[in-house]
Design a protein around this motif. Structure first.
Motif, mmCIF file in Angstrom:
data_model
loop_
_atom_site.group_PDB
_atom_site.id
_atom_site.type_symbol
_atom_site.label_atom_id
_atom_site.label_comp_id
_atom_site.label_asym_id
_atom_site.label_seq_id
_atom_site.Cartn_x
_atom_site.Cartn_y
_atom_site.Cartn_z
ATOM 1 N N ALA A 32 0.658 11.752 -1.414
ATOM 2 C CA ALA A 32 -0.228 11.728 -2.580
ATOM 3 C C ALA A 32 -0.190 10.566 -3.477
ATOM 4 O O ALA A 32 0.673 9.577 -3.279
ATOM 5 N N ILE A 33 -1.352 10.193 -3.934
ATOM 6 C CA ILE A 33 -1.471 9.137 -4.845
ATOM 7 C C ILE A 33 -2.044 9.335 -6.181
ATOM 8 O O ILE A 33 -3.177 10.411 -6.207
ATOM 9 N N SER A 34 -1.595 8.893 -7.200
ATOM 10 C CA SER A 34 -1.896 9.329 -8.654
ATOM 11 C C SER A 34 -3.351 8.384 -8.893
ATOM 12 O O SER A 34 -3.783 7.506 -8.268
ATOM 13 N N TYR A 35 -3.970 8.982 -9.870
ATOM 14 C CA TYR A 35 -5.407 8.288 -10.452
ATOM 15 C C TYR A 35 -4.792 6.834 -10.945
ATOM 16 O O TYR A 35 -5.505 5.647 -10.626
ATOM 17 N N GLU A 36 -3.949 6.640 -11.725
ATOM 18 C CA GLU A 36 -3.477 5.331 -12.121
ATOM 19 C C GLU A 36 -3.114 4.456 -10.968
ATOM 20 O O GLU A 36 -3.472 3.050 -10.786
ATOM 21 N N ASP A 37 -2.265 4.898 -9.992
ATOM 22 C CA ASP A 37 -1.687 4.206 -8.840
ATOM 23 C C ASP A 37 -3.185 3.735 -7.769
ATOM 24 O O ASP A 37 -2.961 2.843 -7.288
ATOM 25 N N LEU A 38 -4.044 4.622 -7.835
ATOM 26 C CA LEU A 38 -5.369 4.592 -6.860
ATOM 27 C C LEU A 38 -5.740 3.300 -7.399
ATOM 28 O O LEU A 38 -6.388 2.303 -6.763
ATOM 29 N N ASN A 39 -6.137 3.224 -8.818
ATOM 30 C CA ASN A 39 -6.892 2.112 -9.359
ATOM 31 C C ASN A 39 -6.117 0.831 -9.340
ATOM 32 O O ASN A 39 -6.765 -0.142 -9.004
ATOM 33 N N ILE A 50 0.715 -1.131 0.049
ATOM 34 C CA ILE A 50 -0.061 0.058 -0.121
ATOM 35 C C ILE A 50 0.926 1.222 -0.045
ATOM 36 O O ILE A 50 0.824 2.311 -0.882
ATOM 37 N N GLN A 51 1.923 1.122 0.977
ATOM 38 C CA GLN A 51 2.520 2.332 1.056
ATOM 39 C C GLN A 51 3.411 2.725 -0.059
ATOM 40 O O GLN A 51 3.543 4.002 -0.499
ATOM 41 N N SER A 52 3.906 1.708 -0.775
ATOM 42 C CA SER A 52 4.770 2.025 -2.139
ATOM 43 C C SER A 52 3.864 2.833 -3.143
ATOM 44 O O SER A 52 4.518 3.220 -4.042
ATOM 45 N N PHE A 53 2.449 2.802 -3.098
ATOM 46 C CA PHE A 53 1.771 3.801 -3.986
ATOM 47 C C PHE A 53 1.624 5.049 -3.500
ATOM 48 O O PHE A 53 1.231 5.838 -4.501
ATOM 49 N N PHE A 54 2.100 5.382 -2.428
ATOM 50 C CA PHE A 54 2.058 6.858 -1.975
ATOM 51 C C PHE A 54 3.260 7.479 -2.054
ATOM 52 O O PHE A 54 4.278 6.822 -1.812
ATOM 53 N N MET A 55 3.103 8.854 -2.322
ATOM 54 C CA MET A 55 4.407 9.849 -2.435
ATOM 55 C C MET A 55 4.438 10.738 -1.254
ATOM 56 O O MET A 55 3.250 11.561 -1.268
ATOM 57 N N LYS A 56 5.412 10.893 -0.597
ATOM 58 C CA LYS A 56 5.415 11.858 0.625
ATOM 59 C C LYS A 56 5.608 13.411 -0.148
ATOM 60 O O LYS A 56 6.449 13.370 -0.875
ATOM 61 N N LYS A 57 5.051 14.149 -0.094
ATOM 62 C CA LYS A 57 5.275 15.690 -0.516
ATOM 63 C C LYS A 57 5.391 16.567 0.678
ATOM 64 O O LYS A 57 4.399 16.487 1.461
ATOM 65 N N LYS A 114 -5.213 -4.383 -6.586
ATOM 66 C CA LYS A 114 -4.082 -5.431 -6.098
ATOM 67 C C LYS A 114 -4.435 -5.716 -4.609
ATOM 68 O O LYS A 114 -4.476 -6.888 -4.360
ATOM 69 N N VAL A 115 -4.914 -4.711 -3.917
ATOM 70 C CA VAL A 115 -5.356 -5.009 -2.353
ATOM 71 C C VAL A 115 -6.643 -4.557 -2.249
ATOM 72 O O VAL A 115 -7.115 -3.511 -2.024
ATOM 73 N N PRO A 116 -7.683 -5.774 -2.578
ATOM 74 C CA PRO A 116 -9.169 -5.209 -2.486
ATOM 75 C C PRO A 116 -9.594 -4.514 -1.099
ATOM 76 O O PRO A 116 -10.422 -3.915 -1.073
ATOM 77 N N ALA A 117 -8.992 -4.870 -0.044
ATOM 78 C CA ALA A 117 -9.299 -4.077 1.320
ATOM 79 C C ALA A 117 -9.148 -2.554 0.917
ATOM 80 O O ALA A 117 -9.764 -1.658 1.613
ATOM 81 N N MET A 118 -8.302 -2.074 0.181
ATOM 82 C CA MET A 118 -8.317 -0.641 -0.336
ATOM 83 C C MET A 118 -9.125 -0.214 -0.929
ATOM 84 O O MET A 118 -9.593 0.872 -0.915
ATOM 85 N N GLU A 119 -10.158 -1.276 -1.879
ATOM 86 C CA GLU A 119 -11.247 -0.497 -2.417
ATOM 87 C C GLU A 119 -12.183 -0.447 -1.420
ATOM 88 O O GLU A 119 -12.910 0.654 -1.671
ATOM 89 N N HIS A 120 -12.403 -1.386 -0.560
ATOM 90 C CA HIS A 120 -13.132 -1.042 0.503
ATOM 91 C C HIS A 120 -13.142 0.397 1.304
ATOM 92 O O HIS A 120 -13.742 1.011 1.596
ATOM 93 N N PHE A 121 -11.671 0.415 1.661
ATOM 94 C CA PHE A 121 -11.350 1.744 2.446
ATOM 95 C C PHE A 121 -11.715 2.868 1.727
ATOM 96 O O PHE A 121 -12.282 3.667 2.196
ATOM 97 N N PHE A 122 -11.475 2.974 0.258
ATOM 98 C CA PHE A 122 -12.085 4.190 -0.430
ATOM 99 C C PHE A 122 -13.349 4.388 -0.623
ATOM 100 O O PHE A 122 -13.945 5.405 -0.793
ATOM 101 N N ARG A 123 -14.063 3.060 -0.859
ATOM 102 C CA ARG A 123 -15.707 3.129 -0.870
ATOM 103 C C ARG A 123 -16.255 3.779 0.631
ATOM 104 O O ARG A 123 -16.930 4.753 0.369
#
Lengths: 187, 187
Positions: B105-112, B23-30, B117-126
Motif C-alpha cells: 500500500a502507498i498513501s496519497y501523500e507518499d505517492l506524491n 522507493i520501498q520505504s514508501f510502501f507498507m506491506k499489508k 523524490k525519484v523522478p523515475a517513479m513519476e514515469h513509472f506511474f505515468r
C-alpha cells in the motif's frame, strides 16, 4: 508564445518562461475542417491532440457498421486513439471533427523526450492520465448501473460547455440509446 | 528487500539499489483475509494497493442494492477506488478480498513525495496510468458494442491467470449479464 497552451499547462504545473519555450517547441499547431479526420481507422497513431478550438470526437465502428462514440472533446480536452498511441499499434478508433478545430499535436517520441527533459511535464501527464482514468471509470459505472435518463444527466454534467454543439444522434450513440429514446429523455 | 516489488517496478524502470531502498520505504506491506475490506464505501480513500498474492475486487452497489464489479486484481495488478484516491474524496466503491491477499500500500501523500523524490517513479506511474486508461477504454467499447459472448472472451483474455479462482456469479456481474446467461456462454 501560446497563451492557450501556457494557461492549459499552468492548471497543473508552473514552468518557468524558459521551460515553457522548451515545452512549446515539442507541440505542433494544426487545423482541421469539419468532418476531416485527425486519425483514421487501421492506421499508425503518431500523435495525441489538445483541442484549442472546435469539437472533435473519437468513435468505434463495429462489425455491423454501427458507430459507437467513445469521447467528445472541445477546448482544453485531449483526444486520440490512446490505445494505438501508447501501445504504438494501428488505430481501432476514428477521430474526426464535428466542427472546424485548432489543436496542438505532440508525437509519441516527442512526448517521451519532453517528459525526460522537463520532469514537471512527466508530472503533468501523470496527473492528466489519472483524471482521464477516473472519468472512464465513472463512464463504465454509468453504463453498467444506470438507466438512460441518468446516463444522459451524467453526460450533461461531463460536457457542460458544448453539449448544444453536438448533434443529437451523436449524443444518442455516446449514451448507447436510440435517437427516439434520447428525444423522450428531453421531455 | 522485496523481490516482488523490485521485479514489478523493473518491468518499466530500472532504479539503482539506493533508489530502490528509497522507493520501498514508501510502501507498507499489508495482509487481508477473504471477504475483508481494503476500502469501504463512503470512507476517505487513503491508499492505492499493488497485489502481491491473492485476489481482490472493486465494486459499486447501486441504489437497488445490486453489485456491479468494476475490476478484479491479482498478483502485479493495482487496485483502489481511484476516483476517491486521486480526487481525495470519499469512496463510491468497495474494495474487498475474494481470496486472502498480501498487498503493498502507498498513501496519497507518499505517492506524491515519492514521485517528486525519484523522478523515475513519476514515469513509472505515468506509464501505469496510461495503460490503465487504455484497458478501461477497451472495456467501454466492449460494453457498448459487443454481445455477451464476445465480452466473455475479452474477459478471459484480460484475466488469463486467475479466472478459475473467481466465482461465476462475480464474473456475471462484471460482464453485466445474469448467472444463467453466463452458464450458456460456457457451452
Amino acid at each position: 508564445m501560446s497563451h492557450f497552451l501556457k494557461e492549459h499547462i499552468q492548471k497543473i504545473i508552473n514552468p518557468t518562461n524558459d521551460e515553457f519555450e522548451a515545452i512549446q517547441s515539442f507541440f505542433m499547431k494544426k487545423r482541421f475542417r469539419k468532418r476531416q479526420f485527425l486519425i483514421q481507422e487501421h492506421q499508425p497513431v503518431h500523435e495525441i491532440f489538445l483541442i484549442e478550438k472546435g469539437i472533435v470526437k473519437s468513435s468505434f465502428i463495429d462489425t455491423a457498421g454501427k458507430e459507437h462514440i467513445l469521447q467528445f472533446a472541445a477546448s482544453n480536452w485531449w483526444i486520440s486513439d490512446f490505445a494505438g498511441f501508447f501501445k504504438q499499434e494501428t488505430s481501432s478508433l476514428a477521430v474526426d471533427c464535428i466542427e472546424d478545430a485548432e489543436v496542438y499535436a505532440i508525437s509519441y517520441e516527442d512526448l517521451n523526450t519532453l517528459c525526460a527533459k522537463v520532469p514537471a511535464m512527466e508530472h503533468f501527464f501523470r496527473v492528466k492520465s489519472n483524471f482521464g482514468y477516473v472519468a472512464l471509470q465513472q463512464r463504465i459505472l454509468s453504463l453498467m448501473s444506470k438507466p438512460a435518463k441518468e446516463r444522459y444527466e451524467d453526460f450533461i454534467k461531463q460536457y457542460p460547455g458544448f453539449i448544444d454543439h453536438i448533434p443529437k444522434q451523436l449524443i444518442a450513440s455516446y449514451l448507447g440509446v436510440s435517437r427516439e429514446t434520447l428525444s423522450r429523455l428531453y421531455l
